[in-house]
Design an enzyme around this catalytic site. Sequence first.
Site, PDB file in Angstrom:
ATOM      1  N   GLN A 146     -11.539   5.314  -3.751  1.00 20.59           N
ATOM      2  CA  GLN A 146     -10.835   5.147  -5.123  1.00 20.59           C
ATOM      3  C   GLN A 146     -11.801   4.532  -5.972  1.00 20.59           C
ATOM      4  O   GLN A 146     -12.068   3.226  -5.890  1.00 20.59           O
ATOM      5  CB  GLN A 146      -9.615   4.630  -5.108  1.00 20.59           C
ATOM      6  CG  GLN A 146      -8.946   4.641  -6.365  1.00 20.59           C
ATOM      7  CD  GLN A 146      -7.445   3.864  -6.515  1.00 20.59           C
ATOM      8  OE1 GLN A 146      -7.219   2.805  -6.322  1.00 20.59           O
ATOM      9  NE2 GLN A 146      -6.338   4.892  -6.703  1.00 20.59           N
ATOM     10  N   TYR A 170      -3.647   1.052 -16.634  1.00 18.90           N
ATOM     11  CA  TYR A 170      -4.974   0.490 -16.251  1.00 18.90           C
ATOM     12  C   TYR A 170      -5.804   1.080 -17.639  1.00 18.90           C
ATOM     13  O   TYR A 170      -5.382   1.817 -18.390  1.00 18.90           O
ATOM     14  CB  TYR A 170      -5.482   1.183 -15.057  1.00 18.90           C
ATOM     15  CG  TYR A 170      -4.675   0.287 -13.921  1.00 18.90           C
ATOM     16  CD1 TYR A 170      -4.997  -1.144 -13.761  1.00 18.90           C
ATOM     17  CD2 TYR A 170      -3.749   0.900 -12.963  1.00 18.90           C
ATOM     18  CE1 TYR A 170      -4.502  -1.919 -12.727  1.00 18.90           C
ATOM     19  CE2 TYR A 170      -3.531   0.098 -12.044  1.00 18.90           C
ATOM     20  CZ  TYR A 170      -3.556  -1.236 -11.626  1.00 18.90           C
ATOM     21  OH  TYR A 170      -2.801  -1.861 -10.772  1.00 18.90           O
ATOM     22  N   ARG A 193      -5.342   9.622  -9.848  1.00 25.15           N
ATOM     23  CA  ARG A 193      -4.028   8.956  -9.842  1.00 25.15           C
ATOM     24  C   ARG A 193      -3.355   9.043 -11.092  1.00 25.15           C
ATOM     25  O   ARG A 193      -4.062   8.535 -12.137  1.00 25.15           O
ATOM     26  CB  ARG A 193      -4.213   7.412  -9.384  1.00 25.15           C
ATOM     27  CG  ARG A 193      -3.164   6.570  -9.174  1.00 25.15           C
ATOM     28  CD  ARG A 193      -2.651   6.641  -7.531  1.00 25.15           C
ATOM     29  NE  ARG A 193      -1.694   5.881  -7.227  1.00 25.15           N
ATOM     30  CZ  ARG A 193      -0.369   6.409  -6.904  1.00 25.15           C
ATOM     31  NH1 ARG A 193       0.082   7.291  -7.343  1.00 25.15           N
ATOM     32  NH2 ARG A 193       0.593   5.209  -6.583  1.00 25.15           N
ATOM     33  N   ARG A 205       8.189   5.155  -1.901  1.00 27.05           N
ATOM     34  CA  ARG A 205       9.458   4.950  -1.049  1.00 27.05           C
ATOM     35  C   ARG A 205       9.580   6.327  -0.311  1.00 27.05           C
ATOM     36  O   ARG A 205      10.798   6.764  -0.310  1.00 27.05           O
ATOM     37  CB  ARG A 205      10.653   4.383  -1.782  1.00 27.05           C
ATOM     38  CG  ARG A 205      10.407   3.127  -2.304  1.00 27.05           C
ATOM     39  CD  ARG A 205      11.664   2.364  -2.698  1.00 27.05           C
ATOM     40  NE  ARG A 205      12.007   1.901  -1.312  1.00 27.05           N
ATOM     41  CZ  ARG A 205      13.331   1.618  -1.177  1.00 27.05           C
ATOM     42  NH1 ARG A 205      14.349   1.864  -1.900  1.00 27.05           N
ATOM     43  NH2 ARG A 205      13.913   0.951   0.127  1.00 27.05           N
ATOM     44  N   GLY A 257       2.298   4.455   1.208  1.00 29.31           N
ATOM     45  CA  GLY A 257       1.539   3.124   1.023  1.00 29.31           C
ATOM     46  C   GLY A 257       2.027   2.194   1.701  1.00 29.31           C
ATOM     47  O   GLY A 257       1.489   1.988   2.938  1.00 29.31           O
ATOM     48  N   ARG A 258       2.844   1.570   1.435  1.00 29.24           N
ATOM     49  CA  ARG A 258       3.478   0.412   2.214  1.00 29.24           C
ATOM     50  C   ARG A 258       3.869   0.583   3.494  1.00 29.24           C
ATOM     51  O   ARG A 258       3.907  -0.181   4.766  1.00 29.24           O
ATOM     52  CB  ARG A 258       4.715  -0.352   1.302  1.00 29.24           C
ATOM     53  CG  ARG A 258       4.075  -1.223   0.225  1.00 29.24           C
ATOM     54  CD  ARG A 258       5.218  -1.700  -0.800  1.00 29.24           C
ATOM     55  NE  ARG A 258       5.914  -0.538  -1.458  1.00 29.24           N
ATOM     56  CZ  ARG A 258       7.016  -0.821  -1.927  1.00 29.24           C
ATOM     57  NH1 ARG A 258       7.678  -1.808  -2.104  1.00 29.24           N
ATOM     58  NH2 ARG A 258       7.676   0.465  -2.666  1.00 29.24           N
ATOM     59  N   CYS A 269       2.344  -7.799   0.948  1.00 27.97           N
ATOM     60  CA  CYS A 269       1.404  -7.071   0.204  1.00 27.97           C
ATOM     61  C   CYS A 269       1.212  -7.615  -1.206  1.00 27.97           C
ATOM     62  O   CYS A 269       0.349  -8.463  -1.369  1.00 27.97           O
ATOM     63  CB  CYS A 269       1.988  -5.633   0.211  1.00 27.97           C
ATOM     64  SG  CYS A 269       3.592  -5.297  -0.377  1.00 27.97           S
ATOM     65  N   CYS A 295       1.352  -7.653   5.233  1.00 25.21           N
ATOM     66  CA  CYS A 295       2.541  -7.055   5.570  1.00 25.21           C
ATOM     67  C   CYS A 295       3.538  -8.056   6.031  1.00 25.21           C
ATOM     68  O   CYS A 295       3.148  -8.732   7.038  1.00 25.21           O
ATOM     69  CB  CYS A 295       2.377  -5.673   6.156  1.00 25.21           C
ATOM     70  SG  CYS A 295       3.972  -5.028   6.365  1.00 25.21           S
ATOM     71  N   ASN A 349      19.793 -12.965  10.561  1.00 26.07           N
ATOM     72  CA  ASN A 349      20.387 -12.925   8.899  1.00 26.07           C
ATOM     73  C   ASN A 349      19.967 -11.370   8.450  1.00 26.07           C
ATOM     74  O   ASN A 349      20.402 -11.300   7.183  1.00 26.07           O
ATOM     75  CB  ASN A 349      19.534 -13.901   8.205  1.00 26.07           C
ATOM     76  CG  ASN A 349      20.184 -15.408   8.155  1.00 26.07           C
ATOM     77  OD1 ASN A 349      21.419 -15.550   8.718  1.00 26.07           O
ATOM     78  ND2 ASN A 349      19.674 -16.452   8.163  1.00 26.07           N
TER      79      ASN A 349
END
Length: 664
Positions: A109, A181, A229, A318, A340-341, A371, A383, A441
């Site tokens: 990229q 950007y 992108r 997501r 991605g994540r 991240c 992460c 928790n």
Amino acid sequence: MQNKYEKLFEPVKIGNVTLKNRFVMAPMGPQGLGDSVGGFNQRGIDYYVERAKGGTGLIITGVCFVDNEAEHHSMPSTPCPTINPVHFTRTAREMTERIHAYDAKVFLQLSAGFGRVAPPVDPDLKPVSASEIMNRWVDIPCRALTKEEIHRIVKRFGEGAAIAKNAGFDGIQIHAVHEGYLLDQFAISFFNNRTDEYGGSLENRLRFAREIVEEIKKTCGDDFTVTLRYSLKSFIKDWRVGALPGEVFEEKGRDLPEGIDAAQLLEQYGYDSLDVDVGCYDAWFWNHPPMYQKKGLYIPYARAIKEAVNGPVICAGRMDNPDLALSAIEDGSCDLIGLGRPLLADPDYVNKLRFGQTELIRPCLSCHEGCLGRMVHYGWLNCAVNPSCARERITELKPVLKKKKVLIIGGGVAGCEAARVLSLRGHQPMIYEKTDRLGGNLIPGGTPDFKEDDHALAKWYENTLKDLSVPVYYNTEVTPEMVRKANPDTVIVATGSRPRVFGLGDDSKVFTAEEVLLGTRDPGSRVVVLGGGLVGCELALWLKNNGKEVSIVEAQDGLLKLNGPLCFANISMLLSLIESKGISVYTGSKAIHTTEQGVLIETGAGKEELNADSVVLAVGYDSENRLYDELKYEVRDLYILGDARKVSNIMYAIWDAFEVASNI
């Protein structure tokens, strides 16, 4: 064996590049992955190779700048092929050859720069943009790029792409007519008020992006693949103000009709594929969706682009639910799935899915803490749930020479992570948990629907420990005598924390956040939440979404003041949701005592009585470390982890447990 997700593993082409499956590693900022001479460091190489090893069909690197003159980037910043082409080729070639060994492809990229969205670091250097507009973060004006600078940057794209091609990259992704950007600042009329050939009409505003792809094709050949992108819609209400999902507003940035027109033009100019999302830095919670955004939020926008262009469309955002990904491919919304994540959380996501091991895919929490949070605060990509992310080599687990019997007290994330790592290394861990389920928790924290992945993480630990044959003893509260009788080699105390409570007079209607989230207390229809940290704010949002009348009372001068390195996308969306949903907020305030009608609080303007059926405490936690104190002079190999050591968040509980368990 039949796999319901077989369609996701069909070969697909982008330009002249054939991918073995439809999964793409979405580009993410490569902070910490480059060296001071513009190459990839060993961490960066290992990081990308690990995702290729995990089965991903296409790896797209994070942003790499082509120019360091118009917009200065201090090194080590990100890799850059044009600073020292020989060194870049040397380091990148090692990476691309290793990636290709796993039958994966890799695109570099390349970026024109950040423009107005770059945080100013040198007061003597004005940020650049398409026009003389204000910086996104501070009130410093940008200067407009000169035509000479634009031409030089275009030339550098051609040079950088040629260097990348020689280094073994299969294609290029251009960063970006996306997220506001620098190239996007030229493309969007809200930012671009130029009167030369780079301003005015849509074609003129896209001229910069057009010249880039033409220069790359001229330099590298028409058959060299170039993707873009691309953000279809900006969601800008005004300068530095973004719109929420479902909100009716006047779009100041790129709206859908122009977005579709621009996409068609960009394809005509020579881009082989569009990697689609929506949003802008002024509405950052669209480009970097936190858990408050729904899964698959870009699918409708990818579908709109897919219907307008001929080339393949990539859709991230997501997309970690494989059923959602499959449906997006089957209904023609997109051609490829960007992860991605989710690939930060589990680099083996694709292989596990291919083999039908969905229950062993470690979930991403969309928390942004490891991240973007750490990137902004510490300049490092990591992460929260995967301590090995971007640290693959230094965290490689070493088999043990002598197996130890390790007694772990507490089945929260710290205890579970310790047991996982210890078992992988060859030790014999066993968990004793005082409740009837693992997660600590995570269980109350995952009650709101937007926190579903907290429960998914707890379930992942349960499945993983079962897969590793780690014994778990539920409904068992450990005493010092039990430890003595078990005679373990090592003891890990991970007993967590307890909610902080205090009296307010008549406490019959004073509950803890945990009690309300677990459903053991009914808060009624009017609720006052004491505490405006992350727990209090998310509790208030969940209660409001369930029809309650909610107020937040916070002693600090603002909400979310005392949390860890939260990402701005999460903070801004959560605060916007609290405001938009009409949740009353009292900052610089504290509760005095309960009343017959509710609770009396003291604000900067004086005392005020709030009507309430309940007062819910979300004022923090205290470490539960009493068992550790009782054992610390009896057990030689003794450790304390998670909230029991220091009340923190999921990330540091997992990371600390990984560190300790890696070295026992």
